[in-house]
Motif scaffolding. Structure first.
Motif, PDB file in Angstrom:
ATOM      1  N   GLY A   8     -54.642  16.439  -5.208  1.00 46.16           N
ATOM      2  CA  GLY A   8     -54.122  15.175  -4.711  1.00 46.16           C
ATOM      3  C   GLY A   8     -53.021  14.646  -5.609  1.00 46.16           C
ATOM      4  O   GLY A   8     -52.526  15.336  -6.499  1.00 46.16           O
ATOM      5  N   SER A   9     -52.650  13.409  -5.393  1.00 45.76           N
ATOM      6  CA  SER A   9     -51.593  12.789  -6.186  1.00 45.76           C
ATOM      7  C   SER A   9     -52.122  12.416  -7.567  1.00 45.76           C
ATOM      8  O   SER A   9     -53.199  11.819  -7.689  1.00 45.76           O
ATOM      9  CB  SER A   9     -51.070  11.533  -5.486  1.00 45.76           C
ATOM     10  N   GLU A  69     -50.899  10.192  -9.273  1.00 44.97           N
ATOM     11  CA  GLU A  69     -50.625   8.761  -9.449  1.00 44.97           C
ATOM     12  C   GLU A  69     -51.779   7.900  -8.946  1.00 44.97           C
ATOM     13  O   GLU A  69     -51.741   6.675  -9.084  1.00 44.97           O
ATOM     14  CB  GLU A  69     -49.325   8.380  -8.724  1.00 44.97           C
ATOM     15  N   GLU A  70     -52.795   8.529  -8.364  1.00 43.24           N
ATOM     16  CA  GLU A  70     -53.956   7.765  -7.925  1.00 43.24           C
ATOM     17  C   GLU A  70     -54.693   7.197  -9.138  1.00 43.24           C
ATOM     18  O   GLU A  70     -54.720   7.805 -10.212  1.00 43.24           O
ATOM     19  CB  GLU A  70     -54.898   8.663  -7.120  1.00 43.24           C
ATOM     20  N   LYS A  71     -55.304   6.045  -8.969  1.00 45.58           N
ATOM     21  CA  LYS A  71     -55.986   5.380 -10.082  1.00 45.58           C
ATOM     22  C   LYS A  71     -57.219   6.170 -10.496  1.00 45.58           C
ATOM     23  O   LYS A  71     -58.059   6.504  -9.666  1.00 45.58           O
ATOM     24  CB  LYS A  71     -56.362   3.953  -9.699  1.00 45.58           C
ATOM     25  N   SER A 119     -53.618   5.847 -14.168  1.00 47.41           N
ATOM     26  CA  SER A 119     -53.634   7.003 -13.282  1.00 47.41           C
ATOM     27  C   SER A 119     -53.854   8.248 -14.122  1.00 47.41           C
ATOM     28  O   SER A 119     -53.709   8.226 -15.354  1.00 47.41           O
ATOM     29  CB  SER A 119     -52.311   7.116 -12.521  1.00 47.41           C
ATOM     30  N   ARG A 178     -61.217  14.079  -9.648  1.00 46.59           N
ATOM     31  CA  ARG A 178     -60.374  13.030  -9.051  1.00 46.59           C
ATOM     32  C   ARG A 178     -61.203  11.818  -8.615  1.00 46.59           C
ATOM     33  O   ARG A 178     -60.946  11.200  -7.581  1.00 46.59           O
ATOM     34  CB  ARG A 178     -59.566  13.586  -7.865  1.00 46.59           C
ATOM     35  N   THR A 210     -62.815   7.934  -9.327  1.00 43.94           N
ATOM     36  CA  THR A 210     -62.354   6.665  -9.902  1.00 43.94           C
ATOM     37  C   THR A 210     -63.503   6.032 -10.657  1.00 43.94           C
ATOM     38  O   THR A 210     -64.607   5.911 -10.118  1.00 43.94           O
ATOM     39  CB  THR A 210     -61.863   5.703  -8.799  1.00 43.94           C
TER      40      THR A 210
END
Length: 617
Positions: free
Chosen positions: A42-43, A45-47, A59, A292, A294
């Motif tokens: 995934g990105s 930049e995701e938190k 991130s 990934r 949070t």
């Protein structure tokens, strides 16, 4: 009897911890990643890490970037070179354990913790994590043995740290040691600070001009110590547990292999289990990076804050010590959340560190709607076993065990009287000492008295704990049932489990006996069912003849003595009992079993008021 996990870790390759965490190791199916456990790319930049109180966030990309900047700062500002390692004598799990220049981190859960720890690892250095609750007396022992080159501590801990430094005999090694501070409540990281003091940790994030990060010229992930954690021992002093890069990477892969709660859902976890503890560090902070997930970081546990965060953040899985499970089962604060079905997002929870009765597990399920799974782990071995499944049927069928071994972990039961050199399995169904073997085992204990000495390092602690063929002796007594699950029934070792912490009776006994008013002392743990934890209780032989009034006064004096020299979880909340003599064997060993079985009578004094189901740990 022994029980290896059905899968073998043959396909797991050694790796640098920092590089492995950010390499998407669970993206593809492999020996350690089943099809169900794959985590799509995934990105970045995701938190990844969010402060639950302030919503400040990091991130994955920024954490990686800042860790590398801090790594360069440690090398350039302080000249810490990852190639300047100390090689230790061999242990049963490693032919040549190595320790790089060491950075000590003493910070509660917060965003700066992650950057400081991973920056240390990225620099090729060794990190050691210690509790912010330690007193100067306890810190002095850690400093003496770890001999860090740089210290990063919370502002609130600075006084105790300075006092601990002043107690060191080797003045030359400590008089100019750099000490950086983190203002946990006031730091707005990663936002740019308005001002920084000379010793603010952000000075390490001021990118050194032209510095190229030094990489180790020779690096074996299986022998290079990435992390030293501190585990109490029966000697009364904490022991430094050396964990390699390979051991930590393996433990994370093993954890995720058995994470059957995942089900392809993006994970959101609360981070209140301390990151300086093996449970919080592995199961929450570090595992979040490659999965990934949070993490909503909380610097301290408060029940009301936890309850409010679960529906607000749509938490998917909870990590907890047994006392939190007790609160979920019994606290009136939980009732409105249960009525509103605010726990609907929670697939399950896991608990470890101390026993938890099955009745509490059932109460939480009936009230909150999710299952608490029991696990078993140790600082020296990482996560060892865990109960499988999240359904009510699976919960009821696993009422008296801690589950089966994690992927790549072997568990063996040996006769309790086996010698250190022996690790022959006991007969099927027989109780005995629990032994563990896996790539996640420690390299060994930090040598007694430290490793930077002129004499040969003392590796006797490692020799006592590890068999010649690489099994770790836990000191716990258990049985492997026919289904292959482990059931713990007792402990050989004398450590007292206060919540998820370990308390060495010998340490408290030494403190008590240092008083001229005490002739002898013995400390045992007493179990508090309401709090789901043990508390230290002291049995004391007082000097001279004293009335009950005088003994009561002495009890409070001794309480104060213990409070001044130890962290809060070591306090004598089980009370003091004044007795005529401490039962001992002919060799002088305290017979704690006789004490715990009420074989010693005396005058009991409670020095703390009861605190039923406190909502703050």
């Amino acid at each position: 009897m022994s029980h290896p996990n059905s899968s073998s870790p043959v396909g797991f390759q050694s790796a640098n911890l920092f590089e492995w965490l950010f390499s998407n190791p669970f993206e593809n199916e492999s020996d350690f990643t089943t099809a169900q456990q794959r985590v799509p790319r995934g990105s970045n930049e995701e938190k990844l890490l969010i402060d639950e109180a302030t919503d400040n966030s990091l991130s994955s990309s920024q954490l990686h970037k800042d860790a590398l900047i801090l790594a360069a700062g440690l090398q350039a500002i302080h000249g810490l070179n990852p190639n300047e390692v100390v090689a230790l004598p061999p242990t049963p799990t490693c032919k040549k354990p190595e320790i790089a220049p060491l950075v000590l981190i003493q910070v509660p859960n917060c965003l700066p913790f992650a950057t400081a720890f991973l920056g240390t690892i990225a620099a090729g250095l060794t990190a050691t994590l210690v509790s912010p609750a330690l007193t100067s007396h306890e810190l002095a022992w850690v400093l003496q043995n770890a001999r860090p080159k740089v210290i990063i501590t919370a502002t609130a801990c600075l006084g105790a740290m300075k006092e601990a430094i002043s107690k060191q005999d080797d003045k030359a090694a400590f008089e100019n040691i750099p000490v950086y501070t983190v203002d946990v409540g006031g730091d707005k990281y990663p936002a740019a600070p308005t001002t920084t003091s000379q010793n603010d940790w952000r000075q390490l994030l001021a990118s050194p001009t032209g510095h190229k990060l030094i990489k180790p010229t020779t690096f074996d992930p299986k022998s290079r110590t990435a992390l030293i954690l501190w585990s109490s021992g029966t000697s009364g002093k904490s022991k430094g547990v050396m964990l390699s890069h390979h051991a930590l990477c393996f433990s994370l892969a093993s954890l995720w292999h058995n994470a059957d709660f995942y089900l392809g859902r993006p994970q959101r976890w609360l981070g209140y289990v301390p990151f300086y503890h093996i449970f919080g560090l592995l199961n929450v902070l570090l595992l979040a990076i490659p999965t990934r997930s949070t993490v909503y970081s909380m610097s301290a546990f408060k029940l009301d804050a936890m309850l409010a965060a679960i529906p607000k953040r749509q938490i998917t899985y909870l990590h907890m010590a047994p006392p939190i499970a007790i609160m979920l089962a019994k606290s009136p604060l939980v009732e409105p959340y249960a009525r509103r079905k605010d726990f609907a997002s929670v697939a399950a929870a896991v608990t470890g560190g101390a026993p938890l009765g099955h009745a509490v597990v059932l109460q939480v399920y009936d009230r909150c709607g999710f299952r608490i799974r029991l696990g078993y782990g140790l600082t020296e071995a990482g996560s060892v076993t865990v109960q499988s499944g999240i359904s009510a049927e699976e919960m009821r069928s696993q009422s008296d065990d801690t589950g089966g071994p994690h992927w790549g972990v072997e568990v063996k039961i040996v006769a309790e009287d086996s010698s250190v050199a022996s690790s022959k399995a006991a007969k099927a169904g027989d109780a005995g000492e629990v032994l563990i073997r896996s790539p996640g085992l420690m390299l060994g204990y930090l040598p007694t008295g430290g490793y930077a000495t002129q004499t040969a390092p003392d590796m006797s602690l490692s020799a006592d704990a590890l068999t010649p063929d690489g099994w770790f002796r836990t000191g716990d007594v258990g049985i492997i049932n026919p289904a292959g699950s482990l059931r713990l029934i007792d402990r050989i070792k004398e450590l007292i489990k206060v919540r998820a912490y370990q308390v060495a009776p010998a340490e408290l006994e030494a403190i008590l006996c240092s008083s001229p008013a005490v002739v002898d002392a013995g400390v045992v743990g007493i179990y508090d069912e309401d709090q789901a934890t043990e508390w230290p209780r002291a049995y004391v032989v007082a000097a001279g003849d004293k009335t009950e009034k005088e003994l009561t006064a002495l009890a409070f004096q001794l309480r104060d003595v213990v409070e001044k020299q130890t962290a809060k979880y070591k306090w004598l909340k089980g009370g003091l009992v004044f007795v005529k003599a401490i039962p001992k064997s002919p060799s002088g060993k305290i017979l704690r079993r006789i004490i715990k079985q009420s074989g010693v009578e005396g005058f009991e004094v409670s020095v703390y008021k009861p605190n039923p189901r406190a909502a703050k740990l």
